[in-house]
Design a protein around this motif. Structure first.
Motif, PDB file in Angstrom:
ATOM      1  N   CYS A 126      14.156  66.939   0.973  1.00 39.11           N
ATOM      2  CA  CYS A 126      15.579  66.540   0.919  1.00 39.11           C
ATOM      3  C   CYS A 126      16.152  66.262   2.304  1.00 39.11           C
ATOM      4  N   LYS A 127      15.590  66.911   3.341  1.00 36.31           N
ATOM      5  CA  LYS A 127      16.160  66.647   4.669  1.00 36.31           C
ATOM      6  C   LYS A 127      15.893  65.197   5.101  1.00 36.31           C
ATOM      7  N   PHE A 128      14.806  64.613   4.555  1.00 31.25           N
ATOM      8  CA  PHE A 128      14.542  63.218   4.927  1.00 31.25           C
ATOM      9  C   PHE A 128      15.427  62.241   4.136  1.00 31.25           C
ATOM     10  N   GLU A 152      14.158  69.970  22.211  1.00 32.09           N
ATOM     11  CA  GLU A 152      14.737  70.902  21.234  1.00 32.09           C
ATOM     12  C   GLU A 152      13.718  71.224  20.135  1.00 32.09           C
ATOM     13  N   ASN A 153      13.056  70.189  19.638  1.00 24.64           N
ATOM     14  CA  ASN A 153      12.118  70.392  18.533  1.00 24.64           C
ATOM     15  C   ASN A 153      10.822  71.068  18.976  1.00 24.64           C
ATOM     16  N   ILE A 154      10.339  70.673  20.160  1.00 27.39           N
ATOM     17  CA  ILE A 154       9.086  71.263  20.647  1.00 27.39           C
ATOM     18  C   ILE A 154       9.298  72.754  20.937  1.00 27.39           C
ATOM     19  N   ALA A 189      27.552  64.052   9.294  1.00 28.32           N
ATOM     20  CA  ALA A 189      26.308  63.445   8.776  1.00 28.32           C
ATOM     21  C   ALA A 189      25.073  64.128   9.375  1.00 28.32           C
ATOM     22  N   THR A 190      25.163  64.515  10.641  1.00 29.33           N
ATOM     23  CA  THR A 190      24.003  65.172  11.276  1.00 29.33           C
ATOM     24  C   THR A 190      23.833  66.597  10.748  1.00 29.33           C
ATOM     25  N   THR A 191      24.957  67.282  10.584  1.00 29.52           N
ATOM     26  CA  THR A 191      24.900  68.678  10.128  1.00 29.52           C
ATOM     27  C   THR A 191      24.338  68.781   8.705  1.00 29.52           C
ATOM     28  N   LEU A 192      24.595  67.722   7.939  1.00 29.13           N
ATOM     29  CA  LEU A 192      24.042  67.615   6.584  1.00 29.13           C
ATOM     30  C   LEU A 192      22.519  67.776   6.608  1.00 29.13           C
ATOM     31  N   ILE A 193      21.882  67.184   7.606  1.00 31.72           N
ATOM     32  CA  ILE A 193      20.410  67.234   7.704  1.00 31.72           C
ATOM     33  C   ILE A 193      19.949  68.670   7.948  1.00 31.72           C
ATOM     34  N   LEU A 194      20.626  69.337   8.884  1.00 27.11           N
ATOM     35  CA  LEU A 194      20.236  70.712   9.200  1.00 27.11           C
ATOM     36  C   LEU A 194      20.429  71.607   7.975  1.00 27.11           C
ATOM     37  N   PHE A 195      21.556  71.421   7.294  1.00 25.40           N
ATOM     38  CA  PHE A 195      21.861  72.209   6.093  1.00 25.40           C
ATOM     39  C   PHE A 195      20.742  72.016   5.053  1.00 25.40           C
ATOM     40  N   CYS A 196      20.321  70.761   4.874  1.00 23.19           N
ATOM     41  CA  CYS A 196      19.277  70.452   3.878  1.00 23.19           C
ATOM     42  C   CYS A 196      17.932  71.046   4.271  1.00 23.19           C
ATOM     43  N   SER A 197      17.705  71.211   5.579  1.00 23.97           N
ATOM     44  CA  SER A 197      16.383  71.662   6.028  1.00 23.97           C
ATOM     45  C   SER A 197      16.081  73.103   5.632  1.00 23.97           C
ATOM     46  N   HIS A 198      17.100  73.842   5.174  1.00 22.88           N
ATOM     47  CA  HIS A 198      16.869  75.260   4.852  1.00 22.88           C
ATOM     48  C   HIS A 198      16.451  75.523   3.407  1.00 22.88           C
ATOM     49  N   ILE A 226      15.568  64.637  25.031  1.00 25.30           N
ATOM     50  CA  ILE A 226      16.234  65.943  24.916  1.00 25.30           C
ATOM     51  C   ILE A 226      16.034  66.518  23.506  1.00 25.30           C
ATOM     52  N   LEU A 227      16.089  65.640  22.505  1.00 26.94           N
ATOM     53  CA  LEU A 227      15.847  66.125  21.142  1.00 26.94           C
ATOM     54  C   LEU A 227      14.379  66.548  20.971  1.00 26.94           C
ATOM     55  N   ALA A 228      13.472  65.843  21.673  1.00 25.58           N
ATOM     56  CA  ALA A 228      12.054  66.246  21.630  1.00 25.58           C
ATOM     57  C   ALA A 228      11.921  67.656  22.206  1.00 25.58           C
ATOM     58  N   ILE A 261       5.745  66.093  14.474  1.00 23.44           N
ATOM     59  CA  ILE A 261       6.513  65.266  15.426  1.00 23.44           C
ATOM     60  C   ILE A 261       7.800  64.745  14.779  1.00 23.44           C
ATOM     61  N   LYS A 262       7.784  64.568  13.445  1.00 25.84           N
ATOM     62  CA  LYS A 262       8.972  64.145  12.680  1.00 25.84           C
ATOM     63  C   LYS A 262       9.638  62.870  13.210  1.00 25.84           C
ATOM     64  N   PRO A 263       8.906  61.737  13.297  1.00 26.06           N
ATOM     65  CA  PRO A 263       9.512  60.525  13.878  1.00 26.06           C
ATOM     66  C   PRO A 263      10.880  60.137  13.301  1.00 26.06           C
ATOM     67  N   PRO A 264      11.103  60.186  11.955  1.00 26.50           N
ATOM     68  CA  PRO A 264      12.410  59.708  11.454  1.00 26.50           C
ATOM     69  C   PRO A 264      13.586  60.512  11.993  1.00 26.50           C
ATOM     70  N   MET A 265      13.295  61.772  12.395  1.00 29.59           N
ATOM     71  CA  MET A 265      14.380  62.659  12.845  1.00 29.59           C
ATOM     72  C   MET A 265      15.049  62.145  14.128  1.00 29.59           C
ATOM     73  N   TYR A 266      14.318  61.280  14.867  1.00 31.23           N
ATOM     74  CA  TYR A 266      14.853  60.877  16.174  1.00 31.23           C
ATOM     75  C   TYR A 266      16.021  59.893  16.080  1.00 31.23           C
ATOM     76  N   SER A 267      16.258  59.363  14.870  1.00 35.66           N
ATOM     77  CA  SER A 267      17.463  58.539  14.700  1.00 35.66           C
ATOM     78  C   SER A 267      18.714  59.398  14.927  1.00 35.66           C
ATOM     79  N   VAL A 268      18.538  60.699  14.746  1.00 38.76           N
ATOM     80  CA  VAL A 268      19.629  61.650  14.938  1.00 38.76           C
ATOM     81  C   VAL A 268      20.100  61.674  16.409  1.00 38.76           C
ATOM     82  N   ALA A 269      19.153  61.410  17.325  1.00 33.80           N
ATOM     83  CA  ALA A 269      19.515  61.366  18.746  1.00 33.80           C
ATOM     84  C   ALA A 269      20.174  60.037  19.105  1.00 33.80           C
TER      85      ALA A 269
HETATM   86  O1  LIG Z   1      13.092  69.801  11.958  1.00 32.66           O
HETATM   87  C1  LIG Z   1      14.216  69.869  11.503  1.00 32.66           C
HETATM   88  O2  LIG Z   1      14.439  70.438  10.448  1.00 32.66           O
HETATM   89  C2  LIG Z   1      15.320  69.263  12.270  1.00 32.66           C
HETATM   90  C3  LIG Z   1      15.077  68.708  13.498  1.00 32.66           C
HETATM   91  C4  LIG Z   1      16.093  68.137  14.268  1.00 32.66           C
HETATM   92  O3  LIG Z   1      15.854  67.646  15.384  1.00 32.66           O
HETATM   93  C5  LIG Z   1      17.426  68.110  13.751  1.00 32.66           C
HETATM   94  C6  LIG Z   1      18.454  67.542  14.484  1.00 32.66           C
HETATM   95  C7  LIG Z   1      19.733  67.523  13.971  1.00 32.66           C
HETATM   96  C8  LIG Z   1      19.993  68.046  12.722  1.00 32.66           C
HETATM   97  C9  LIG Z   1      18.989  68.616  11.978  1.00 32.66           C
HETATM   98  C10 LIG Z   1      17.695  68.652  12.490  1.00 32.66           C
HETATM   99  C11 LIG Z   1      16.629  69.246  11.724  1.00 32.66           C
HETATM  100  O4  LIG Z   1      16.868  69.731  10.614  1.00 32.66           O
END
Ligand SMILES: O=C(O)C1=CC(=O)c2ccccc2C1=O
Ligand SMILES: C/C(=C\COP(=O)(O)OP(=O)(O)O)CCC[C@H](C)CCC[C@H](C)CCCC(C)C
Length: 298
Positions: free
Chosen positions: A277-279, A63-65, A186-195, A59-61, A18-26
């Motif tokens: 690192c994504k967190f 996307e993730n689901i 700042a948001t794109t940083l998270i996606l980049f780190c997730s890989h 909407i972000l939920a 469910i990744k609760p902390p990720m929802y700050s991104v929305a």
């Molecule tokens: O699960 C993830 O890795 C991500 C979930 C997500 O909703 C999100 C939103 C915006 C930037 C990155 C990410 C994720 O990396």
């Protein structure tokens, strides 16, 4: 085995799914867009703001689901125990729960359009959803081509922040556009780190994420420049008179940024160690955006 022992790993897996902390991104694009609107016009509509935040989370939920649904079709999530599809074994159920979230989220945005007698905000958010679908859904799957970061920047940056600004004011502003660049990076940083920790599975499934393309070492160097860019940019906006001096409060997030860059530089090729690192990137995003927005209100 005690009930606690049985339940705990499961609870952990569900929390990871469910990744609760990720929802700050929305929430942050809505916060920053609304804060700039308030600073410029002294207008604040609490009902519109709360509705927008709830809709953005839904909407972000979606996307993730649906990410777990679409990823289950390419085999990329075979080893991802916290995929919602793997956890439930019921792909159609997960797909329709995702769609329900999207429907409810869009209803919230439609309500804003109705209150404003203006379709602009729903138009922008539909565009965001289109980008979100193109990231992961067939036949596009642009994330698999390494284009996710570009989509992410525009969806969470200029589009979402401008939509939030417009939802309060029904006009546009250069300041909110500048602010959206900070939120987008700042948001794109998270996606980049997730890989970083997923290179092996990504290569096996044919996903050419930026880290697969660059390699983890170069990726770690790019991350440093990318993260560091936020801070001189906020200073530049202050020096150019675009944003108030208080927005420099966002520099309080610097320790998290340093921690992120160090952690990734030291562990970029060790999936188990770099996976969190994504967190850390979520913490950079949260504090940078929260304080940046606050800087407009003070
Ligand atoms: O699960 C993830 O890795 C991500 C979930 C997500 O909703 C999100 C939103 C915006 C930037 C990155 C990410 C994720 O990396
Ligand atoms: C779902 C996202 C990332 C997950 O990627 P990945 O497949 O690597 O994940 P797993 O490893 O967990 O399998 C985020 C994708 C973001 C996308 C590019 C843009 C999404 C747009 C949103 C729908 C817009 C919401 C805006 C809101 C503020 C109104």
């Amino acid at each position: 085995m005690t009930t606690k022992q049985i339940l705990y790993p499961n609870t952990k897996l569900w929390m990871a799914a469910i990744k609760p902390p990720m929802y700050s991104v929305a929430i942050m694009p809505i916060w920053v867009g609304t804060a700039v609107a308030f600073a410029e016009t002294k207008i604040f509509n609490g009902v519109v703001f709360s509705t927008f935040v709830a809709a953005a989370i839904l909407i972000l939920a979606w996307e993730n689901i649906t990410n777990d649904v679409f990823d289950s079709e390419t085999g990329i999530d075979q080893n991802k125990h916290h995929s919602l599809v793997n956890l439930t074994g019921n792909k159609p159920l997960i797909f329709w729960i995702g769609n329900l979230c999207l429907g409810l989220g869009l209803l919230g945005i439609l309500a804003i359009a109705f209150w404003q007698h203006d379709l602009t905000v729903i138009g922008i958010i539909l565009l965001c959803c289109g980008l979100g679908y193109m990231y992961q859904g067939p036949p596009f799957r642009l994330g698999y081509q390494g284009l996710g970061e570009i989509l992410c920047f525009f969806a969470f940056g200029p589009l979402a922040v401008e939509a939030a600004y417009y939802s309060q004011t029904q006009t546009w502003s250069m300041t909110s556009l500048a602010a959206s660049v900070i939120v987008g990076i700042a948001t794109t940083l998270i996606l980049f780190c997730s890989h970083f920790h997923q290179v092996k599975d990504d290569i096996a499934a044919g996903k050419r994420s930026p880290i697969v393309r660059l390699g983890t070492q170069k990726g770690a160097q790019v991350l440093v420049w990318f993260t560091a860019s936020i801070y001189p940019l906020t200073l530049l906006f202050v020096l150019l008179g675009i944003s108030p001096v208080w927005t420099l409060l966002s520099w309080v997030s610097l320790p998290f940024a340093v921690k992120l860059c160090r952690h990734v530089q030291e562990n970029h090729n060790q999936p188990d160690k770099v996976s969190n690192c994504k967190f850390i990137a979520v913490a950079v995003h949260f504090w940078a955006c929260l304080l940046f927005g606050l800087g407009f209100i003070l």
